[in-house]
Scaffold this motif. Structure first.
Motif, mmCIF file in Angstrom:
data_model
loop_
_atom_site.group_PDB
_atom_site.id
_atom_site.type_symbol
_atom_site.label_atom_id
_atom_site.label_comp_id
_atom_site.label_asym_id
_atom_site.label_seq_id
_atom_site.Cartn_x
_atom_site.Cartn_y
_atom_site.Cartn_z
ATOM 1 N N ASP A 1 -14.867 0.886 -7.619
ATOM 2 C CA ASP A 1 -14.633 1.876 -6.910
ATOM 3 C C ASP A 1 -16.107 2.787 -7.610
ATOM 4 O O ASP A 1 -16.239 3.156 -5.935
ATOM 5 C CB ASP A 1 -13.425 2.921 -7.507
ATOM 6 N N GLU B 1 1.037 -1.082 -0.270
ATOM 7 C CA GLU B 1 -0.345 -0.165 -0.022
ATOM 8 C C GLU B 1 1.028 1.493 0.226
ATOM 9 O O GLU B 1 0.855 2.202 -0.824
ATOM 10 C CB GLU B 1 -1.150 0.097 1.579
ATOM 11 N N HIS C 1 -8.594 1.544 -5.165
ATOM 12 C CA HIS C 1 -8.935 2.025 -4.307
ATOM 13 C C HIS C 1 -9.552 1.544 -2.623
ATOM 14 O O HIS C 1 -9.348 1.037 -1.931
ATOM 15 C CB HIS C 1 -9.564 3.372 -3.814
ATOM 16 N N CYS D 1 -6.906 -0.585 -0.354
ATOM 17 C CA CYS D 1 -6.563 -0.939 -1.860
ATOM 18 C C CYS D 1 -6.418 -2.657 -1.911
ATOM 19 O O CYS D 1 -5.723 -3.645 -1.268
ATOM 20 C CB CYS D 1 -5.488 -0.071 -1.890
ATOM 21 N N PHE E 1 -6.496 3.982 2.352
ATOM 22 C CA PHE E 1 -6.271 3.661 1.242
ATOM 23 C C PHE E 1 -5.649 1.975 1.755
ATOM 24 O O PHE E 1 -5.062 1.431 1.387
ATOM 25 C CB PHE E 1 -4.265 3.620 0.223
#
Length: 282
Positions: free
Chosen positions: A263, A86, A231, A255, A252
């Protein structure tokens, strides 16, 4: 000293606050004010540092000067590799784009993730530090204009993802069919165990919906036109800040590799019951 496990929630947080201050020393910020934000798995703090300790950090209008987010990662939730992945994506986004996303800081010896411990807290914790993105959450009065700005932000994020090659060892979950509805390595919970909790009277509806979703996912495929690093929690009112009319994205932590439309769907979910729903994605 009272054992950690016997403390109240407030007592534990007081101990963890000491751990957070100890963590900042790895970044050269020993004499720094911290403000507790929330405990929701990860424990997060707002850090206000003295200018003298930040001479190597360039000024950037996207970030509040001398302010940072310190995240104390939930033990056992994600591996070191997943957290580092990340942070590596955020670092790449900051390097390759002008998108306003949290920019991670490295320690003077080059680490993105540090492990800290103190005697008062029994388990070591992993900590990361990111620059504080300027902006405000919009909880009321959300308008189509907010979604247009969020859409531009999302497009930039997906464009970067489609073109970026993750480094070796990059590890994030996959939100495809197996990741969302089947067995996967990220949750370590077999799909059968989850589905067994669905009430019998709801099972036909569940089966119809998931059958349709699987067909849609199959039709999308997993090429760069439909699938990539996302995300996965772009909630207007939750993880999108607005600075004037510019959308800025935070948090995030979830993610993953998934469909671009994932998304989009998460973002639109908050206004799905609006009478003029079509105006939000036109």
């Amino acid at each position: 000293m009272k054992p950690y496990q016997d403390l109240t929630r407030q007592g534990r947080l007081r101990r963890v606050n000491k751990l957070a201050k100890a963590a900042l020393s790895a970044y050269g910020m020993e004499s720094t004010a911290i403000e507790f934000i929330r405990d929701a798995g990860n424990i997060t703090y707002r850090v206000r540092a003295k200018q003298a300790s930040l001479s190597s950090i360039p000024a950037d209008d996207r970030f509040a000067p001398n302010q940072f987010v310190l995240r104390m990662h939930e033990p056992g939730y994600q591996t070191d590799a997943a957290i580092l992945s990340e942070l590596e994506w955020l670092e790449a986004l900051g390097r390759d784009t002008d998108l306003a996303v949290p920019s991670p800081l490295r320690t003077p010896d080059g680490r993105l993730l540090v492990e800290v411990s103190i005697p008062e807290v029994p388990q070591p914790r992993r900590v990361s530090l990111l620059r504080w993105v300027k902006g405000n959450l919009v909880k009321k009065g959300i308008r189509p204009a907010h979604f247009r700005s969020a859409g531009r932000l999302m497009a930039g994020l997906h464009q970067h993802s489609a073109a970026w090659t993750p480094p070796a060892g990059f590890e994030r979950p996959r939100y495809d069919w197996d990741g969302l509805y089947g067995d996967n390595d990220f949750t370590n919970v077999p799909a059968h165990d989850v589905q067994a909790q669905i009430p019998n009277e709801l099972r036909p509806s569940y089966d119809r919906v998931t059958d349709r979703l699987r067909k849609v996912m199959d039709s999308f495929g997993q090429g760069p036109d439909a699938f990539g690093l996302i995300h996965a929690d772009i909630g207007v009112g939750d993880n999108i800040l607005f600075e004037k009319e510019e959308a800025r994205l935070i948090d995030f932590d979830d993610c993953a590799f998934g469909y671009w439309m994932f998304d989009v769907g998460v973002a639109l979910c908050v206004v799905r019951k609006e009478v003029n729903f079509g105006a939000y994605y036109a």
